[in-house]
Design a protein around this motif. Structure first.
Motif, short mmCIF file in Angstrom:
data_model
loop_
_atom_site.label_atom_id
_atom_site.label_comp_id
_atom_site.label_asym_id
_atom_site.label_seq_id
_atom_site.Cartn_x
_atom_site.Cartn_y
_atom_site.Cartn_z
N ILE A 35 40.61 32.78 45.43
CA ILE A 35 40.70 32.64 46.86
C ILE A 35 41.94 33.39 47.19
O ILE A 35 42.98 32.69 47.07
N ALA A 36 42.08 34.31 47.95
CA ALA A 36 43.27 35.12 48.09
C ALA A 36 42.95 36.14 49.06
O ALA A 36 41.89 36.42 49.66
N ALA A 63 36.84 35.29 46.90
CA ALA A 63 36.82 34.69 48.29
C ALA A 63 37.95 35.36 49.17
O ALA A 63 39.05 34.85 49.04
N ALA A 64 37.36 36.07 50.13
CA ALA A 64 38.50 36.67 51.04
C ALA A 64 38.19 37.06 52.58
O ALA A 64 37.01 36.73 52.68
N ALA A 109 37.79 28.12 36.47
CA ALA A 109 39.19 28.06 36.80
C ALA A 109 39.15 28.72 38.27
O ALA A 109 38.52 29.68 38.77
N VAL A 110 40.14 28.20 39.20
CA VAL A 110 40.27 28.57 40.73
C VAL A 110 41.75 28.95 40.89
O VAL A 110 42.75 28.37 40.51
N VAL A 111 41.95 30.33 41.33
CA VAL A 111 43.25 30.80 41.72
C VAL A 111 43.14 30.62 43.43
O VAL A 111 42.43 31.12 44.13
N LEU A 112 44.42 30.24 43.86
CA LEU A 112 44.43 29.89 45.38
C LEU A 112 45.92 30.32 45.67
O LEU A 112 46.62 29.89 45.16
N GLY A 113 45.95 31.27 46.61
CA GLY A 113 47.23 31.51 47.31
C GLY A 113 47.70 33.06 47.26
O GLY A 113 48.50 33.54 48.04
#
Length: 296
Positions: A35-36, A63-64, A109-113
């Protein structure tokens, strides 16, 4: 507190990455949700996704903001791209939190930021996503998402044992509410304090990186070079670490491996290209070979 343990190839070989046998399908190699991005910095999502795939993740979703989504889909044909409603400032609308929370259920795994703008919207999105996320995915919080964590303590408890934070000095100041001079004077202490405060594995990024666990254990990485201090470098680190966690490495091991791989990639690029001027987009291409050499 004891001195940090040096992060070496020998140490990493003692905590091997998950072994994916021939014939394993892509789902078994881990699914990463990234999510970036924003209107101004869409490339951060691309760098994070590329790094996740180079570090061995089997599937990646990005997700953008909707305006950037078609361009990301063309630039990264290997990823599924989810267009999200935008704020006027070009960030992700916090109203998308529920939709994203459901997508977390199918991620490892989720990346946010990375690359996310519009701080008020990002703070609201971060809080809601941490409070509502479904499933048991590891969470890596980076860049703008870190600014909201001081107000997310209750939501963070839902993800105990599955959290990774990757701040630089400025972001660590926000996490701890202290001046930059204090962090710069003792980055190891800052990493330990943040890890204990937030119940997360913390990588304190800098000329010398320090990784700390919530229990106070610490490691240092002396590899890397000034060339890694370049736009997008942190996004590549986030993607590498998230991929390793998605593949099945515990958050601490994923962070230690990711920090080393990122630093060693910078050293290899410095030897081949020069200590300054290599690009963040070149870092991921070095990762498969380094992983293979460490597994040998």
């Amino acid at each position: 507190m004891s001195a940090p343990t040096s992060l070496t190839p020998e140490l990493l070989r003692g905590m091997p990455l998950p072994d994916h046998q021939q014939g394993a399908d892509k789902n078994s190699r881990g699914r990463v949700l990234i999510i970036a991005g924003s209107r101004e910095v869409p490339g951060a999502a691309l760098l994070t996704a590329l790094s996740a795939l180079r570090a061995g993740a089997g599937k990646v979703q990005i997700a953008a903001p909707a305006g950037a989504a078609p361009h990301l889909a063309m630039a990264m044909p290997e990823a599924l791209v989810v267009p999200l409603a935008e704020t006027e400032a070009g960030g992700i609308d916090p109203a998308e939190a529920g939709r994203l929370a459901r997508r977390c259920a199918s991620a490892d795994a989720v990346v946010l930021g990375p690359g996310m703008m519009d701080p008020p919207a990002l703070a609201a999105l971060t809080h809601r996503l941490l409070a509502e996320a479904e499933g048991e995915a590891a969470f890596l919080l980076d860049a703008g998402a870190l600014a909201a964590l001081a107000d997310c303590r209750e939501a963070l408890r839902r993800h105990a044992g599955r959290l990774m934070l990757t701040p630089h000095i400025g972001e660590m100041c926000g996490l701890l509410g202290c001046p930059a001079e204090e962090v710069a004077a003792d980055p190891l202490a800052a990493a330990r304090r943040a890890a204990a405060t937030y119940g997360a594995v913390v990588d304190m990024k800098g000329g010398r990186s320090f990784v700390a666990s919530p229990q106070g254990e610490a490691w240092s990485c002396d590899r890397g070079n000034v060339g890694l201090a370049t736009s997008g470098s942190g996004d590549t680190l986030a993607g590498i670490v998230a991929a390793l966690a998605a593949r099945g490495a515990p958050p601490l091991h994923a962070t230690l491996w990711g920090v080393f791989l990122h630093a060693e990639a910078g050293d290899r690029l410095a030897r081949r290209i020069g200590p300054l001027g290599y690009l963040a987009r070149e870092i991921p291409d070095e990762v498969p070979g380094i992983m293979a050499s460490l597994a040998g």
